[in-house]
Design an enzyme around this catalytic site. Structure first.
Site, PDB file in Angstrom:
ATOM      1  N   LEU A  43      97.572  17.915  46.525  1.00 27.51           N
ATOM      2  CA  LEU A  43      97.897  19.155  46.737  1.00 27.51           C
ATOM      3  C   LEU A  43      96.822  19.767  47.622  1.00 27.51           C
ATOM      4  O   LEU A  43      95.517  19.510  47.287  1.00 27.51           O
ATOM      5  CB  LEU A  43      98.232  19.660  45.383  1.00 27.51           C
ATOM      6  CG  LEU A  43      99.515  19.609  44.650  1.00 27.51           C
ATOM      7  CD1 LEU A  43      99.422  20.459  43.250  1.00 27.51           C
ATOM      8  CD2 LEU A  43     100.601  19.979  45.461  1.00 27.51           C
ATOM      9  N   ASP A  44      97.068  20.376  48.522  1.00 29.43           N
ATOM     10  CA  ASP A  44      95.994  21.350  49.224  1.00 29.43           C
ATOM     11  C   ASP A  44      95.019  22.166  48.434  1.00 29.43           C
ATOM     12  O   ASP A  44      95.384  22.631  47.152  1.00 29.43           O
ATOM     13  CB  ASP A  44      96.531  22.121  50.280  1.00 29.43           C
ATOM     14  CG  ASP A  44      97.336  21.323  51.435  1.00 29.43           C
ATOM     15  OD1 ASP A  44      97.019  20.128  51.464  1.00 29.43           O
ATOM     16  OD2 ASP A  44      98.272  21.919  51.981  1.00 29.43           O
TER      17      ASP A  44
END
Length: 292
Positions: free
Chosen positions: A106-107
């Site tokens: 996930l960013d």
């Protein structure tokens, strides 16, 4: 029976199959004193070393571990970061004889469900594009899509790295300039959700993954906390993924259980780590117990 080396290393919890192939390519794996090559196979009595250390392969009777983590914004999904930012790995429980494998990423500014496992085979099934495992996201935007734009994103648009589309995209409403959507993808390209909305002229102001395959982020697992699945739930996940069980389930492991997707699982006490600091969780219009 001979087994592929990279598969066995992944099953031993040392990383994903892709990571193990990189180790072998880098000459860091030996079999009986000889540097291993890609495609090598090993027998039960072979001595395998990684970076000079012997590998102890898991007993066939041991179930892998699966852990769900509620990632907050502001953490990276990496063990090494030149900028020394907070990592999701900093708060995970320690395990002996292996390590947690992150299922996808996930960013830095994206929150929500992260799955960790000690099974390289399960991680490969969840991440490999050919299995088309669904990822569901709660998306908040500044502004609202038109009906035509909604249809475009469902049917597919062309981006720099190829065509992309939502398997489903539902308008969940909103107030003021903020609008919520629930979208489902069957792949995990870099910043894909944000880029698809940007292609429609909208900025994503908040992005949260709420489901990965059959695993849904339980509402009781707050930001910065984790939950390890019970053996019965692990069996359910392996059955869903089509991965053979290590052995016939022991008493209590084979009963029907829906992994953190039904009300019964919500009644179980969460074995979780406290977050690093108190965080405020804003409500969203998404039901954590939504049907698969």
């Amino acid at each position: 029976m001979p087994e592929r080396l990279h598969k066995m290393l992944a099953q031993a919890g040392l990383g994903s199959r892709r990571e193990m192939e990189e180790l072998i390519r880098g000459g860091k794996v030996t079999v009986n004193g000889q540097v291993a090559e890609i495609g090598a196979q090993i027998e039960d009595d072979d001595l395998v070393k990684v970076n000079g250390r012997p590998v102890r392969f898991r007993a066939a009777s041991k179930l892998p571990k699966i852990l769900l983590y509620h990632k907050p914004e502001g953490e990276i999904v990496s063990r090494d970061d030149p900028e020394k930012r907070e990592s999701v790995f900093d708060v995970l429980p320690q395990i002996r004889g292996g390590k947690w494998i992150a299922v996808g990423r996930l960013d830095f500014n994206t929150s929500g469900l992260l799955i960790f496992t000690t099974s390289g085979e399960l991680a490969n099934h969840l991440m490999h594009p050919r299995f088309e495992v669904e990822r569901e996201y709660a998306v908040r935007t500044r502004g609202e899509l038109t009906p035509d734009q909604l249809q475009q994103l469902r049917q597919g648009i062309e981006m720099d790295d190829g065509p992309a589309s939502f398997e489903s995209l539902v308008d969940e409403g909103g107030e003021g300039s903020n609008h919520w959507y629930r979208g489902v993808l069957k792949e995990g390209r870099n910043r894909e959700v944000r880029r698809m909305f940007e292609a429609m002229g909208l900025t994503v102001s908040r992005l949260m993954r709420v489901r990965f395959g059959i695993l849904r982020l339980p509402s009781r697992v707050k930001r910065g906390r984790w939950l390890e699945l019970e053996p019965a739930e692990v069996v359910e996940v392996l059955n869903w993924a089509g991965i053979p069980l290590p052995e016939a389930p022991r008493q209590g492991e084979g009963r029907k259980a829906a992994p953190v997707v039904d009300k019964q699982s919500a009644e179980r006490k969460s074995r979780s780590q406290p977050p690093r600091s108190a965080r405020v969780t804003k409500k969203t219009p998404f039901r954590q117990s939504a049907k698969k």
